[in-house]
Write an enzyme that holds these catalytic residues in place. Sequence first.
Site, PDB file in Angstrom:
ATOM      1  N   ASN A   1      -5.278   7.432   1.793  1.00 10.55           N
ATOM      2  CA  ASN A   1      -5.320   6.496   0.678  1.00 10.55           C
ATOM      3  C   ASN A   1      -6.489   5.538   0.877  1.00 10.55           C
ATOM      4  OD1 ASN A   1      -4.814   4.257  -1.065  1.00 10.55           O
ATOM      5  ND2 ASN A   1      -2.632   4.709  -1.066  1.00 10.55           N
TER       6      ASN A   1
ATOM      7  N   VAL B   1       0.891  -1.153   0.000  1.00  5.05           N
ATOM      8  CA  VAL B   1       0.000   0.000   0.000  1.00  5.05           C
ATOM      9  C   VAL B   1       0.930   1.203   0.000  1.00  5.05           C
ATOM     10  CG1 VAL B   1      -1.861   1.239   1.166  1.00  5.05           C
ATOM     11  CG2 VAL B   1      -1.728  -1.258   1.343  1.00  5.05           C
ATOM     12  N   GLU B   2       0.969   1.923  -1.097  1.00  6.93           N
ATOM     13  CA  GLU B   2       1.930   3.029  -1.239  1.00  6.93           C
ATOM     14  C   GLU B   2       1.224   4.368  -1.077  1.00  6.93           C
ATOM     15  OE1 GLU B   2       5.346   2.550  -3.714  1.00  6.93           O
ATOM     16  OE2 GLU B   2       4.338   0.968  -4.832  1.00  6.93           O
ATOM     17  N   GLY B   3       1.780   5.206  -0.206  1.00  8.80           N
ATOM     18  CA  GLY B   3       1.179   6.493   0.077  1.00  8.80           C
ATOM     19  C   GLY B   3       0.334   6.436   1.337  1.00  8.80           C
TER      20      GLY B   3
END
Length: 498
Positions: free
Chosen positions: A99, A90-92
């Site tokens: 997000n 999970v990026e950000g």
Amino acid sequence: MVGVNNSSSANMVALILLLLCCGMGGAVAAAKNPKVIIVGAGMSGISAGKTLSDAGIKNILILEATNRIGGRINKTTFAGLSVELGANWVEGVGGKETNPIWTMANKLKLKTYRSDYDNLTSNTYKHVGGLFEQSVAETTYDLLEEVYSFSENVSKSLIAQKHDDISVLTAQRLTNHVPATPLEMAFDYYNHDYEFAEPPRVTSLQNTQPLPTFENFGEDVYFVADSRGYETVVHYVAEQYLTTDKAGKITDPRLLLNKPVVEIRYFQSGVIVKTEDGSVYRADYVIVSASIGVLQTNLIRFKPDLPKWKILAMYQFDMAVYTKIFVKFPSKFWPSGNGSEFFIYANEKRGYYTIWQHMEREYPGSNVLLVTVTDDESRRIEQQPDSDTKAEVMAVLRDMFGKCIPEATDILVPRWWSDRFYKGTFSNWPIGVSRYEFNQIRAPVGRVYFTGEHTSEHYNGYVHGAYLAGIDSANMLLDCIQKHKCTYHHTSPKGRGD
């Protein structure tokens, strides 16, 4: 501008007659004719379906080429562990905005682990001869951070002054310092290829620096290591509108698996979709969520051919390849503990097994390493036997840790580029594609709409991009169905509608 005409009863009769006489073969599906057909049950297709359903368009049909939903979010079993072949982070996280994927992951209580890259300069290995001195690695790393900051300022200036885009490499050249030594190339690879899966020479500067994912959602990234799989988030979205049995298995007749779409015919009055098994379906509209890599092949034929402006725009965008190779050992021989999770190998060949990660927190006692390769190295590795890849991996590890380390017992090499249903892992915004051309990638053609992470204006290449793109594309279609706003406007570089 691209528009569609409202259907009439006369047009629908003509469409039915055409369906019976067009020579496509196969039998018309017995199910009630859907309003919308969605091609693909990855995150964007499932997200689009939920958005339509929430708006009252429940008469939909989802045709998925494989035997599962999730697309490029796909778990498998390796050495007794549940690992992710595709999307893994999970990026950000931790920024001013939340997000949406992080919200779902927390709601579902997925096991996630914050990735800590802060100590890389203490864990950077020479081609031969063990670790670099930390002071040497820090000096090089800091220099490249200055280059990165300079490039980001150049990007902001170009955008503010409405100048043409340049590549990341061009921005580096403006500093008179292009990474050239093995150590510089390794850190440069970490800064760019490890995120975008393609090198700076082809990557757009304006559309990657600063990167909206980290600017908006935060700079933290979390590794998903849950036996239920990252695909649980896709099932979570799907189960909000598709029926399931008591075991949680989707049983909704509006989802058909093992249905590769091979042909889409579109008219002023509707669409006809043909699958590989000869089945034929018709609807008022279709949303195509196939990857940009698939759209660049002939897997799905459009009749009539898509207009030239559409084809040209799609062919200019890149489908990158990002390969996570898992390797199992009988015992651990690498450093562990705080500050040791990620380590770098600085080979003379750029991108040659550069980024490594041990799994001590995610899979305690598993003795598994993860090494990432991208782009040409990914394609090369996909075309050789796993035994050759394993031998290359062992040679690199012996360069780093000595000749006496144990032999790997197993290896897992995903092959996304070779898979005809994906042709890569995610899109990368290359130099030469303007916002105007990107809007053409998103634009519908008559009653054919397009979605996928590659259609996300700010978040292409990410899971949250796929999720948000599904919502955006469905809303575009809803404007047509419910508000009769069936014309999509995109502005050309000269400011005219086209």
